[in-house]
Scaffold this motif. Structure first.
Motif, PDB file in Angstrom:
ATOM      1  N   HIS A   2       5.807   1.607   0.090  1.00  0.00           N
ATOM      2  CA  HIS A   2       5.364   0.870   1.125  1.00  0.00           C
ATOM      3  C   HIS A   2       6.859   1.240   2.153  1.00  0.00           C
ATOM      4  O   HIS A   2       6.227   1.547   3.554  1.00  0.00           O
ATOM      5  N   LYS A   3       7.363  -0.546   2.462  1.00  0.00           N
ATOM      6  CA  LYS A   3       8.513  -0.252   3.517  1.00  0.00           C
ATOM      7  C   LYS A   3       8.985   0.536   3.743  1.00  0.00           C
ATOM      8  O   LYS A   3       9.621   1.535   5.228  1.00  0.00           O
ATOM      9  N   THR A  27      -2.162 -11.236   9.003  1.00  0.00           N
ATOM     10  CA  THR A  27      -3.855 -11.999   8.623  1.00  0.00           C
ATOM     11  C   THR A  27      -4.590 -10.452   7.167  1.00  0.00           C
ATOM     12  O   THR A  27      -5.726 -11.403   6.927  1.00  0.00           O
ATOM     13  N   GLY A  28      -3.736  -9.648   7.036  1.00  0.00           N
ATOM     14  CA  GLY A  28      -4.315  -8.904   5.924  1.00  0.00           C
ATOM     15  C   GLY A  28      -4.563  -8.421   5.650  1.00  0.00           C
ATOM     16  O   GLY A  28      -5.316  -7.876   7.432  1.00  0.00           O
ATOM     17  N   PRO A  29      -5.369  -6.673   5.265  1.00  0.00           N
ATOM     18  CA  PRO A  29      -5.909  -5.786   5.986  1.00  0.00           C
ATOM     19  C   PRO A  29      -7.301  -6.212   6.272  1.00  0.00           C
ATOM     20  O   PRO A  29      -8.057  -7.179   6.103  1.00  0.00           O
ATOM     21  N   LEU A  77      -0.041   6.099  -2.235  1.00  0.00           N
ATOM     22  CA  LEU A  77       0.103   5.281  -3.152  1.00  0.00           C
ATOM     23  C   LEU A  77      -0.559   3.878  -3.430  1.00  0.00           C
ATOM     24  O   LEU A  77      -0.640   3.102  -4.522  1.00  0.00           O
ATOM     25  N   LEU A  78      -1.260   3.549  -2.188  1.00  0.00           N
ATOM     26  CA  LEU A  78      -2.209   2.574  -1.768  1.00  0.00           C
ATOM     27  C   LEU A  78      -3.176   2.584  -2.766  1.00  0.00           C
ATOM     28  O   LEU A  78      -3.994   2.059  -3.963  1.00  0.00           O
ATOM     29  N   PHE A 132       1.521  -5.949  -0.641  1.00  0.00           N
ATOM     30  CA  PHE A 132       1.602  -6.274   0.565  1.00  0.00           C
ATOM     31  C   PHE A 132       2.051  -5.849   1.159  1.00  0.00           C
ATOM     32  O   PHE A 132       2.278  -5.797   2.853  1.00  0.00           O
ATOM     33  N   ILE A 133       0.162  -5.639   2.361  1.00  0.00           N
ATOM     34  CA  ILE A 133      -0.226  -4.594   3.283  1.00  0.00           C
ATOM     35  C   ILE A 133      -0.231  -6.115   3.875  1.00  0.00           C
ATOM     36  O   ILE A 133      -0.887  -6.590   4.040  1.00  0.00           O
TER      37      ILE A 133
END
Length: 75
Positions: A26-27, A71-73, A51-52, A65-66
């Motif tokens: 992801h990174k 604040t998160g998705p 991937l997600l 990790f997103i």
């Protein structure tokens, strides 16, 4: 030579290893600053979506990790 029956799902250790590798991937996907009009951007975006989806299919949850603005998705 004896054959063993394959497992139907990953163990907790294997899931932890998968999640660590998924976070690193992801990174590496989101780190490059690319123009949204270029082919590389679109290709990386497609890989990122897969991937997600894979993370959600394997863990049953969205990727931890997103983060969007810390604040998160957004739901």
């Amino acid at each position: 030579m004896a054959r063993t029956k394959p497992s139907k799902q990953l163990s907790h250790t294997e899931i932890d290893r998968f999640m660590a590798a998924a976070e690193e991937l992801h990174k590496s996907i989101v780190r490059p600053l690319l123009s949204p009009t270029c082919d590389h951007y679109r290709a990386l975006r497609a890989v990122h979506e897969i991937l997600l989806k894979s993370v959600k299919d394997i863990t049953g949850k969205d990727a931890a990790f997103i983060r969007w603005h810390g604040t998160g998705p957004a739901n």
